[in-house]
Each structure stands twice: as structure tokens, then as C-alpha cells.
Design a protein around this motif. Structure first.
Motif, PDB file in Angstrom:
ATOM      1  N   UNK A 136       0.830  -1.204   0.000  1.00  0.00           N
ATOM      2  CA  UNK A 136       0.000   0.000   0.000  1.00  0.00           C
ATOM      3  C   UNK A 136       0.866   1.256   0.000  1.00  0.00           C
ATOM      4  N   UNK A 137       1.958   1.236   0.728  1.00  0.00           N
ATOM      5  CA  UNK A 137       2.855   2.386   0.726  1.00  0.00           C
ATOM      6  C   UNK A 137       3.485   2.602  -0.635  1.00  0.00           C
ATOM      7  N   UNK A 138       3.884   1.506  -1.281  1.00  0.00           N
ATOM      8  CA  UNK A 138       4.490   1.598  -2.608  1.00  0.00           C
ATOM      9  C   UNK A 138       3.487   2.103  -3.627  1.00  0.00           C
ATOM     10  N   UNK A 139       2.259   1.630  -3.531  1.00  0.00           N
ATOM     11  CA  UNK A 139       1.206   2.099  -4.435  1.00  0.00           C
ATOM     12  C   UNK A 139       0.976   3.599  -4.271  1.00  0.00           C
ATOM     13  N   UNK A 140       1.046   4.082  -3.035  1.00  0.00           N
ATOM     14  CA  UNK A 140       0.877   5.519  -2.785  1.00  0.00           C
ATOM     15  C   UNK A 140       2.000   6.314  -3.448  1.00  0.00           C
ATOM     16  N   UNK A 141       3.230   5.844  -3.329  1.00  0.00           N
ATOM     17  CA  UNK A 141       4.353   6.543  -3.945  1.00  0.00           C
ATOM     18  C   UNK A 141       4.211   6.580  -5.458  1.00  0.00           C
ATOM     19  N   UNK A 142       3.738   5.492  -6.026  1.00  0.00           N
ATOM     20  CA  UNK A 142       3.658   5.404  -7.483  1.00  0.00           C
ATOM     21  C   UNK A 142       2.496   6.190  -8.072  1.00  0.00           C
ATOM     22  N   UNK A 157      16.118  -3.898   4.312  1.00  0.00           N
ATOM     23  CA  UNK A 157      16.744  -2.886   5.158  1.00  0.00           C
ATOM     24  C   UNK A 157      16.069  -1.541   5.080  1.00  0.00           C
ATOM     25  N   UNK A 158      15.256  -1.314   4.036  1.00  0.00           N
ATOM     26  CA  UNK A 158      14.554  -0.046   3.869  1.00  0.00           C
ATOM     27  C   UNK A 158      13.073  -0.143   4.199  1.00  0.00           C
ATOM     28  N   UNK A 159      12.661  -1.274   4.746  1.00  0.00           N
ATOM     29  CA  UNK A 159      11.309  -1.410   5.270  1.00  0.00           C
ATOM     30  C   UNK A 159      11.411  -1.381   6.787  1.00  0.00           C
ATOM     31  N   UNK A 160      10.987  -0.268   7.389  1.00  0.00           N
ATOM     32  CA  UNK A 160      11.135  -0.053   8.823  1.00  0.00           C
ATOM     33  C   UNK A 160       9.839  -0.396   9.539  1.00  0.00           C
ATOM     34  N   UNK A 161       9.952  -0.772  10.813  1.00  0.00           N
ATOM     35  CA  UNK A 161       8.808  -1.252  11.583  1.00  0.00           C
ATOM     36  C   UNK A 161       8.637  -0.427  12.850  1.00  0.00           C
ATOM     37  N   UNK A 162       7.381  -0.127  13.196  1.00  0.00           N
ATOM     38  CA  UNK A 162       7.135   0.577  14.446  1.00  0.00           C
ATOM     39  C   UNK A 162       6.874  -0.434  15.564  1.00  0.00           C
ATOM     40  N   UNK A 163       6.429   0.045  16.727  1.00  0.00           N
ATOM     41  CA  UNK A 163       6.235  -0.843  17.883  1.00  0.00           C
ATOM     42  C   UNK A 163       5.206  -1.928  17.618  1.00  0.00           C
ATOM     43  N   UNK A 164       4.218  -1.653  16.771  1.00  0.00           N
ATOM     44  CA  UNK A 164       3.172  -2.631  16.475  1.00  0.00           C
ATOM     45  C   UNK A 164       3.463  -3.436  15.215  1.00  0.00           C
ATOM     46  N   UNK A 165       4.718  -3.334  14.713  1.00  0.00           N
ATOM     47  CA  UNK A 165       5.169  -4.048  13.518  1.00  0.00           C
ATOM     48  C   UNK A 165       4.458  -3.570  12.254  1.00  0.00           C
ATOM     49  N   UNK A 166       3.986  -2.339  12.272  1.00  0.00           N
ATOM     50  CA  UNK A 166       3.457  -1.732  11.054  1.00  0.00           C
ATOM     51  C   UNK A 166       4.625  -1.299  10.175  1.00  0.00           C
ATOM     52  N   UNK A 167       4.649  -1.706   8.907  1.00  0.00           N
ATOM     53  CA  UNK A 167       5.788  -1.371   8.046  1.00  0.00           C
ATOM     54  C   UNK A 167       5.683   0.035   7.467  1.00  0.00           C
ATOM     55  N   UNK A 168       6.831   0.666   7.321  1.00  0.00           N
ATOM     56  CA  UNK A 168       6.894   1.973   6.672  1.00  0.00           C
ATOM     57  C   UNK A 168       8.115   1.990   5.764  1.00  0.00           C
ATOM     58  N   UNK A 169       7.900   2.414   4.537  1.00  0.00           N
ATOM     59  CA  UNK A 169       8.988   2.481   3.571  1.00  0.00           C
ATOM     60  C   UNK A 169       9.884   3.666   3.902  1.00  0.00           C
TER      61      UNK A 169
END
Length: 269
Positions: A136-142, A157-169
Motif C-alpha cells: 500500500x505504501x508503494x502504491x501511494x508513492x507510485x 533494510x529499507x522497510x522499517x517497523x514501528x512498535x506494532x510491527x506496522x511497516x513503513x517504507x
């Protein structure tokens, strides 16, 4: 937010080594605290060819991105200073351009810390959450920024995770704006070996398929692990597509976060 360099130096203890949390081709990342919030401070290297216009375009590009699966840009620092430097044995008084980007800090680390040789160390529901959020993040960028943003270095290495393991590019430093949906050819050679599509290696062509290929490699590594990824690449394309659909279809159809366990995935030899 426009940060002054003296503020950045203060919260990073003058870019102390013990505050480094990562580094890449574009710069070094430091962990810092500003006004009670933990942030990641990325100090860009003195890169040839990174001009004022390019940096300004890149910053404006990042500043306008607002999505739950893309790391949020908090602010920047862009200052010129003069200092004495050694140049071929001579001490010269040179002008140095300091460029710094500040992002939200991701406490869960990066995805590559969880991918092992034979599988991902995370449970399948979490893996599915990461795959879905990254997509979903990649689709938003594109598709959602007026001009397309291509990451060009998508990897665990470029997919980062928050405390709840939600991914962020993260690490959009290699992103480029493309004015149309047409494939273009470029002389640059970016990306990480193993995550770069063959048409780019051969001819330098860039399109949305570049990042989609990288995402596919990430998904395979999450399911099979680093070593077994080589085995997966030996499966005929049609058979591999059928296996992936069989694995993902229960969750896709029902919207559930659970589906076939990784151990149920057919072994490849």
C-alpha cells in the motif's frame, strides 16, 4: 520544519558515533531526541552531483508524502559553512554544504533483522501485515503524488517497523520523479544487487515494475529465507505464480490476517 545546524549538532552530540543507528550510500543515520520526540537524523554525505536544485526537489518531494506506510519526514537542515580541510597535503579554506533530513524514529528496526537463512522469524499474520502495508505504501508513492515517485532501492533494510510491527517504507534518497507513466531510459545505476530487475541491469530502463520486482524479491525472502530464495528462483514462473496465489488467496478473499503456515509451503529442490 527548518532545523538550524547548531540544533542538529546539539541533539546528536555533534554527530557522535554512539548515536549512529545505520548508514547507507547517501548518508549516516543518528538517533536523537527533539522536543521530547525521538527522531532519526540522516546526515547526507558530500556527494558529487547533488546540487541545490536536486536537493530542493528531493526535499519537497518527501515533504508532501503523507501515508501510514511511508516514513514521515519531520524536517530538514540545509546550511553552508566554511572550514579548513586537507586537500592533497595542503590546508585549504573550503565551503561545505551540510544537508540533513529528519524523520520519525522507527522503534521496531528494519525487516532485514527478522529474515533468516531458511525463513522469516516472524509469525505469518505479521508477515502478511508487513507485505500488505508495504504494498500500500508503494502504491501511494507510485500513484498519489501528481508525479510518480520511484524508490529504486526497495529492500528489507529499507522497510522499517514501528512498535506494532506496522511497516513503513524508508530511505527515499534514491527516489526520482518521473513526469509520465512511460518507461524512460537513464544512465544512472542505483539499487541493490539481487533486488534490481534484469531489464534495468541490461538497458537501464525504469518504470513502476522496478519497485514491484524488488517487492517480489522481498516477499519471497520473507517466505523462504535468504538461502532458499535461490531455490525459489529455479521454479518455472507459471508454477511459482500458482504457489504464491495458493498461499495468499485465503487471506485475500476473506480479509483475514491468517492463512497457510509457512511450513505448509511446498519445498523446492
Amino acid at each position: 520544519m527548518d532545523f538550524e545546524l547548531r540544533v542538529i549538532e546539539a541533539i546528536t552530540n555533534n554527530f557522535a558515533d554512539d548515536q549512529i543507528v545505520g548508514s547507507g550510500g547517501y548518508g549516516v543515520v543518528y538517533r536523537a531526541t527533539h522536543e521530547g520526540e525521538e527522531i532519526a537524523v540522516k546526515k547526507l554525505r558530500q556527494l558529487p552531483g547533488l546540487g541545490d536544485k536536486q536537493f530542493d526537489s528531493e526535499f519537497r518531494n518527501l515533504r508532501n508524502i503523507r501515508h501510514q506506510n511511508v516514513v514521515r519526514l519531520i524536517g530538514y537542515c540545509y546550511e553552508s559553512r566554511h572550514k579548513y580541510m586537507d586537500h592533497n597535503g595542503d590546508l585549504v579554506f573550503a565551503q561545505i554544504m551540510e544537508r540533513v533530513l529528519c524523520f520519525e524514529y522507527m522503534h521496531g528496526g528494519s525487516l532485514d533483522e527478522h529474515i533468516q537463512d531458511k525463513s522469516c522469524g516472524l509469525e505469518w499474520p505479521t508477515c502478511y501485515k508487513i507485505i500488505k502495508g508495504t504494498s500500500e505504501g508503494l502504491n501511494h508513492l507510485h500513484n498519489s503524488q501528481g508525479k510518480h515517485i520511484y524508490h529504486l532501492d526497495l529492500k528489507p533494510g529499507n522497510i522499517l517497523l514501528d512498535e506494532s510491527m506496522t511497516p513503513k517504507i524508508g530511505d527515499l534518497g534514491l527516489s526520482r520523479l518521473v513526469a509520465s507513466t512511460k518507461t524512460r531510459q537513464t544512465e544512472m545505476r542505483d539499487g541493490t544487487l539481487g533486488f534490481v530487475p534484469p531489464e534495468y541491469i541490461k538497458d537501464g530502463f525504469i518504470s513502476k515494475k522496478f519497485d514491484v520486482f524488488s517487492l517480489g524479491v522481498i516477499i519471497i525472502k520473507m517466505l523462504a529465507g535468504n538461502k532458499n530464495y535461490v531455490r525459489c528462483s529455479e521454479i518455472p514462473p507459471e508454477q511459482f505464480i500458482q504457489l504464491v496465489r495458493a498461499i495468499l488467496s485465503p487471506s485475500v478473499k476473506t480479509g483475514r490476517k491468517s492463512c497457510r503456515k509457512r511450513q505448509d509451503i511446498p519445498h523446492t529442490k
